[in-house]
Design an enzyme around this catalytic site. Structure first.
Site, PDB file in Angstrom:
ATOM      1  N   ASN A   1      22.150  82.024 -28.384  1.00 47.46           N
ATOM      2  CA  ASN A   1      21.987  80.710 -28.974  1.00 47.46           C
ATOM      3  C   ASN A   1      21.132  79.833 -28.079  1.00 47.46           C
ATOM      4  OD1 ASN A   1      23.421  78.106 -27.872  1.00 47.46           O
ATOM      5  ND2 ASN A   1      24.798  79.788 -27.352  1.00 47.46           N
TER       6      ASN A   1
ATOM      7  N   GLY B   1      35.219  81.466 -27.494  1.00 44.25           N
ATOM      8  CA  GLY B   1      34.000  80.883 -28.035  1.00 44.25           C
ATOM      9  C   GLY B   1      33.544  81.547 -29.326  1.00 44.25           C
TER      10      GLY B   1
ATOM     11  N   THR C   1      27.110  80.892 -20.929  1.00 43.47           N
ATOM     12  CA  THR C   1      26.354  82.050 -21.438  1.00 43.47           C
ATOM     13  C   THR C   1      25.388  82.611 -20.387  1.00 43.47           C
ATOM     14  OG1 THR C   1      24.776  80.507 -22.372  1.00 43.47           O
ATOM     15  CG2 THR C   1      26.472  81.335 -23.848  1.00 43.47           C
TER      16      THR C   1
ATOM     17  N   SER D   1      33.629  75.187 -25.395  1.00 38.87           N
ATOM     18  CA  SER D   1      32.763  74.097 -25.848  1.00 38.87           C
ATOM     19  C   SER D   1      31.569  74.617 -26.653  1.00 38.87           C
ATOM     20  CB  SER D   1      32.253  73.331 -24.630  1.00 38.87           C
ATOM     21  OG  SER D   1      31.322  72.354 -25.042  1.00 38.87           O
TER      22      SER D   1
ATOM     23  N   ASN E   1      33.834  68.093 -23.043  1.00 33.89           N
ATOM     24  CA  ASN E   1      32.751  68.751 -22.313  1.00 33.89           C
ATOM     25  C   ASN E   1      31.542  67.811 -22.302  1.00 33.89           C
ATOM     26  OD1 ASN E   1      30.159  70.520 -22.381  1.00 33.89           O
ATOM     27  ND2 ASN E   1      31.720  71.976 -21.699  1.00 33.89           N
TER      28      ASN E   1
ATOM     29  N   CYS F   1      22.717  72.928 -16.894  1.00 37.29           N
ATOM     30  CA  CYS F   1      21.654  72.141 -17.502  1.00 37.29           C
ATOM     31  C   CYS F   1      20.534  71.946 -16.506  1.00 37.29           C
ATOM     32  CB  CYS F   1      22.178  70.761 -17.887  1.00 37.29           C
ATOM     33  SG  CYS F   1      23.307  70.869 -19.237  1.00 37.29           S
TER      34      CYS F   1
ATOM     35  N   GLY G   1      29.545  69.810 -26.137  1.00 35.89           N
ATOM     36  CA  GLY G   1      29.038  69.076 -24.984  1.00 35.89           C
ATOM     37  C   GLY G   1      28.381  67.758 -25.369  1.00 35.89           C
TER      38      GLY G   1
ATOM     39  N   GLY H   1      20.367  73.885 -27.937  1.00 37.35           N
ATOM     40  CA  GLY H   1      19.721  72.772 -27.243  1.00 37.35           C
ATOM     41  C   GLY H   1      20.637  71.573 -27.111  1.00 37.35           C
ATOM     42  N   LEU H   2      21.935  71.869 -27.128  1.00 37.89           N
ATOM     43  CA  LEU H   2      22.944  70.839 -26.826  1.00 37.89           C
ATOM     44  C   LEU H   2      22.887  69.628 -27.762  1.00 37.89           C
ATOM     45  CD1 LEU H   2      22.733  71.156 -22.956  1.00 37.89           C
ATOM     46  CD2 LEU H   2      24.689  71.797 -24.363  1.00 37.89           C
TER      47      LEU H   2
END
Ligand SMILES: Cc1cc2nc3c(=O)[nH]c(=O)nc-3n(C[C@H](O)[C@H](O)[C@H](O)COP(=O)(O)OP(=O)(O)OC[C@H]3O[C@@H](n4cnc5c(N)ncnc54)[C@H](O)[C@@H]3O)c2cc1C
Ligand SMILES: Cc1cc2nc3c(=O)[nH]c(=O)nc-3n(C[C@H](O)[C@H](O)[C@H](O)COP(=O)(O)OP(=O)(O)OC[C@H]3O[C@@H](n4cnc5c(N)ncnc54)[C@H](O)[C@@H]3O)c2cc1C
Ligand SMILES: Cc1cc2nc3c(=O)[nH]c(=O)nc-3n(C[C@H](O)[C@H](O)[C@H](O)COP(=O)(O)O)c2cc1C
Ligand SMILES: Cc1cc2nc3c(=O)[nH]c(=O)nc-3n(C[C@H](O)[C@H](O)[C@H](O)COP(=O)(O)O)c2cc1C
Ligand code: FES
Ligand code: FES
Lengths: 284, 312, 312, 284
Positions: B78, B274, B202, B30, B108, B139, B55, B81-82
């Protein structure tokens, strides 16, 4: 746009720290547009891990090796040695295997024929302007304002001139052309040709200054930006810039790799400190 | 183990996890494959075991300031910040593209509260093209001082339990590696009703620009991925496989078939790729071909015969 | 910050930590520099900030079976198993050599019980050449189900408290990175009387030989070190510096002056160089020269002016 | 023993998969002993991370480049391409920068002059025997029994013969010399020369077989071992082998890099599964 495994055709230093590399690249003449870029894989093994983005300087043909073979289509990139990836690149030789992902991104909009076109290039930012000039000279009058810190940063000007582009060189230290910033020259040209369209590529402070000038004069501007990229295809969301109307509550992020690297100035958010995403250079 | 022969059928790569049939055990991780469409020009999505989306959250999310990524030695940091379009826009704008393919779609998703997690899961529950949900528990829990769900076994248990109630789809829980004992969170997720576990997300890391004295990421801290982290990921997958009964998907630094094999041998039923997609958009196709070649060379008729064959 | 000038004095590299004067902030990481004598033919030990010895235990220790090491992408795994000559043989056979140099000697040590830790510390207490002790708490506590001291804040607190009572030397506690929240163990060690913290020890990892299906290390799991782990180490040092009042020594993946600078900028007062010694026996000399050059170029008169200057 | 930054003088494939590299190496003629090795740094950048150990095949001199310069002292290594490091090595060219840490370790003990000396080499294990042979032929009768899987694995035999070494080749597939294992030949030779001293280097199963033979006949044996090494200088304790008398309670580990790579057979623990530390090869 596809990934090709290919080879280096030549790789030469054209000014201290600046290299010009020819890479075998079938089909680029049909598919690539001025202002597009490639994600270049320096070598099959690490390092570097990620590919490096480079503007396409020009697309060309070399005579075929023998009668029954097709002419060899290639692209040229011009790069400045600044870090780990470009340091390895400068040591590549003819025949070395590399990979190209491209052509990528959204290039320049050439606009209406016959208008005055002014290209503003700062140092290595000159690169994407050459293919653009090739196209623009077919229909319009084209001027290139080329700036750099010293004369070492002034590259490929002769080639623009051969296209019939009027070129004006300025350097900060006066070692070549006029002493001072390229934006001074731009102001003078715009005094003379207030209806010109401007195309700019170079360091962020230059781009911002050019934008200020064009905005205040109501001159149409397209800029080509650099941003830290991981994928080059819109998947990683590393390379975003803030688009016009961006706020914390209603964010408008644009991917430099797909919506750019060339943006019409009015599409971006120019409030200071917003667009300077690579100010501090990459990571070593 | 049945030995295959060069003259016989090609090795079988298909695996089944939580009732879903994957034509091979290779899928994107993802956040490294967008919504699938970004890589479609470079890779036939029908070749893949599955597609795993970026995500998604309940509402669109802006993400962090730039710089958001930074290369490190054989890896990258990375802090995107989604950033995502939000679950509704995904269903409306992105799913139709993905439904064209015969490949299972794994969505995701994440939330900043337990309820957000539940709500996103619920909205995806009746979307026909969605084969499974992957719940990212790395998260911050804004209701509990920002502690990451996945690092707090109780919070993880509660969030997974809630999501379990709100979806009938197979539920994959994606674990964070940034914990003292991953077996505890793995069991918490299993007990709460996860059908599958995937790991690793990660590792938290940081890099500094020594000239400007600033962090290289606007967010200061980011997530480390890529080949550099593979030994840590293999260890964690090995530990989780031993701790739970449910299937495990291995993730972390996979860029070649050899790398994927390490995860399969320690017991992962599938793998996610990934960062390697950025390096080579064709990486997954090369890995799938490499798995087939390895099986052929080693006389393995069915890749399932390889899974979990670690000799201690 | 006083700016130095090319015409003026060379930049000052000396740092003081827990009352010990180091001529520069660069020293080897335990276990990668033997007892000092192994590298003496290649590197002038008088150049170094300190010498840090291989970890010592109460009794000589055999270590693990082979293979004990394995290269990974930009890193290595090791499971040496803390083979060492034992504290008494060290004092008798190894200290005399180290006492020839003007460089402070830091003795790394460990135990498998709290009492073992205490006993080793006590035996080193009256050895004159020993400038400080570095207590490695990444060891399994055999009295408590083999849980690593450093991953259990209570066990760490108890062990450090005991050692604190048995030594008058400055006490450095070396933290393990394999925890959910390193600030908790950092504070536990500080509260228990540590004078200095050093981190990181290796991250646990694993690699598999896909042909033989066996782990690449006889011990299955080992410690990951080298450039690959640097971003994780920088992040952890940054977090620990913010959590405690006592000085911190940064370790993890340092092979160039640039790498050392990242740690100093986030607030480490000194750094240790591990795996890089294997790659280049002269690595520390090159790093020291690089720090001096950086200070000169950036106009930094004293390296202490650089420490902790991270701009957030 | 020191670390030098130096260059490759030549690098050639001498048999499929086997390369011979000449490296500029001042002072090695004075300092290096037969059986010693170097830790070779393939390139300044990653990968590989760690250095790779290689036996010194021979030390030699090349004529100076011009009158007032010293003759160029070099070492030669011979390596088989087996993994990531040797794959990069095979692409090195004359002039490429590399680093050598060495000469390292404990080499062969040449023993008493005039005895019968038998060298047993398996594949790449032949390497350290050449410098040994150079020295032994000065005083003793020397025979080389060289074994390999196929004829591709039989290397540099002519060079041994030029030294005056009697060589006997055997291959497992019979593609060169006698068909079978080198140990068969050894048994025959020892029938004839029961007082010979044996020096062996090669794959572990061969070394173990040679040890069995020598032990049962009471023949003196020195073996050169391979082990996974990180430092090469005794600091990391990666490369240990079990010494004679080793037990779990009273362990006797010896570092291959300092106490070896050459060991008198009686110094080692030969109980099976003990010495086979690199059976599965390195890590990729
Ligand atoms: C669309 C686009 C076109 C470009 N065209 C050119 C060109 O024609 N000629 C040229 O010399 N350079 C160009 N650049 C910049 C070029 O990509 C970087 O100089 C190069 O990636 C530096 O790599 P490095 O490994 O040497 O530097 P490092 O600093 O070691 O790189 C580390 C990381 O930072 C990134 N990075 C570093 N500097 C830049 C930068 N200025 N912009 C974006 N990413 C950066 C690298 O890609 C890499 O991921 C372009 C950038 C973009 C985004
Ligand atoms: C004292 C000594 C002398 C040697 N002399 C020679 C020689 O003259 N010629 C030659 O071809 N080889 C020799 N070897 C073996 C040689 O070191 C390995 O083949 C080489 O390191 C493989 O590197 P790679 O990166 O290609 O393989 P990879 O398998 O990718 O290497 C991964 C890791 O494993 C180690 N490794 C792999 N195979 C071996 C091995 N057989 N022995 C020790 N370490 C290994 C590597 O050093 C590296 O650390 C010697 C080994 C030792 C210990
Ligand atoms: C740019 C980027 C974005 C990511 N976004 C997400 C995400 O949205 N959700 C998630 O669960 N993991 C995300 N990840 C983590 C990856 O899915 C994966 O777990 C991690 O990168 C380790 O695998 P790799 O080493 O193969 O990259 C992201 C990783 C990267 C590099
Ligand atoms: C071969 C090896 C042996 C080690 N032995 C010890 C030890 O005895 N005690 C200890 O505290 N740390 C030991 N370490 C950990 C290092 O001191 C250091 O914390 C770690 O390697 C990270 O630093 P690096 O990336 O610079 O190697 C060892 C590391 C290696 C690679
Ligand atoms: S570089 Fe990945 S989205 Fe633009
Ligand atoms: S290789 Fe490090 S001790 Fe021998």
């Amino acid at each position: 746009m596809k990934n090709i495994k290919t080879i280096v055709l030549s790789n030469q230093e054209i000014s201290p720290g600046y290299f010009r590399m020819k890479i075998l690249a079938p089909d680029y003449s049909k598919t690539s547009q001025p202002g597009q870029f490639v994600m270049f894989r320096v070598q099959r093994s690490l390092p570097p891990l990620l590919r490096r983005p480079f503007g396409i300087f020009r697309v060309g043909f070399m005579p075929a090796d023998c009668d029954n073979m097709p002419a060899k289509e290639f692209i040229e990139i011009i790069y400045k040695v600044v870090g780990s990836g470009t340091e390895i690149m400068q040591r590549l030789h003819q025949g070395d295997p590399v990979e190209l992902l491209g052509p990528l991104g959204t290039g320049f909009d050439c606009g209406e024929p016959a208008e005055e076109k002014i290209l503003v290039g700062g140092g290595i930012g000159l690169v994407p302007l050459y293919s653009l000039a090739e196209k623009l000279v077919e229909t319009s009058r084209v001027r290139l304002l080329m700036g750099g810190r010293t004369r070492d940063d002034i590259i490929t000007v002769t080639e623009f001139e051969r296209l019939g582009v009027e070129t004006y060189v300025s350097t900060e230290d006066g070692s070549l052309g006029e002493e001072g910033l390229v934006t001074q020259v731009l102001e003078r040209k715009l005094d003379k040709y207030p209806k010109a369209t401007v195309f700019a590529c170079g360091p962020m402070p230059m781009i911002e200054a050019v934008q200020d000038i064009c905005l205040s004069r109501g001159v149409s501007l397209q800029v080509s930006l650099e941003a830290l990229m991981a994928c080059g295809v819109g998947a990683c969301l590393s390379c975003v810039v803030k688009g016009a109307g961006h706020t914390e509550i209603e964010p408008r992020y644009l991917c430099t790799c797909t919506s750019g690297p060339v943006f019409a100035a009015e599409k971006l958010d120019w409030s200071k400190t917003e667009v300077k995403m690579v100010k501090s250079g990459g990571c070593k | 183990m049945i030995k295959s022969d060069d003259n016989l059928l090609p090795p079988k790569l298909a695996v089944e996890i939580a009732g879903i049939k994957f034509k091979n055990p290779v899928m994107p991780a993802s956040g490294t494959f967008g919504y699938g469409e970004e890589y479609a020009p470079y890779l036939d999505l029908n070749q893949l075991g599955a597609v795993v989306t970026k995500g998604l959250s309940l509402h669109p999310k802006a993400g962090n300031n730039t710089p958001r990524t930074c290369e490190t030695v054989s890896g990258m940091l990375n802090a995107i910040g989604l950033q995502n379009v939000g679950v509704d826009a995904f269903i409306r704008d992105k799913m139709p593209f993905l439904e064209q393919f015969k490949t299972p779609v794994i969505v995701n998703f994440f939330g900043n509260t337990q309820d957000e997690y539940g709500e996103v899961a619920a909205r995806l529950d009746d979307v026909p093209g969605v084969a499974a949900l992957e719940m990212n528990i790395s998260c911050p829990n804004v209701k509990h001082g920002g502690i990451v769900f996945g690092t707090d076994p109780k919070a993880a248990f509660a969030a997974v339990s809630l999501v379990r109630k709100r979806t009938t789809k197979p539920l994959i829980v994606k674990l964070t590696p940034n914990v003292t004992d991953i077996q505890i969170t793995a069991r918490a997720a299993e007990d709460a009703g996860a059908d599958v576990l995937s790991l690793i997300n990660t590792l938290t890391g940081m890099a500094v620009d020594v000239k400007t004295r600033k962090p290289r990421l606007a967010n200061t801290i980011g997530g480390l991925s890529g080949p550099a982290i593979r030994p840590i990921a293999v260890r964690l997958v090995h530990q989780v496989v031993q701790a739970v009964q449910i299937p495990v998907i291995g993730i972390g630094g996979i860029s070649r078939a050899m790398d994927a094999l390490e995860f399969l041998i320690v017991g992962a039923r599938a793998v996610q790729v990934g960062t390697a997609n950025f390096v080579d958009p064709n990486a997954m196709a090369v890995i799938i071909a490499g798995l087939e070649e390895f099986c052929r060379e080693e006389g393995i008729a069915d890749i399932n015969d390889l899974i979990g064959t670690l000799e201690l």
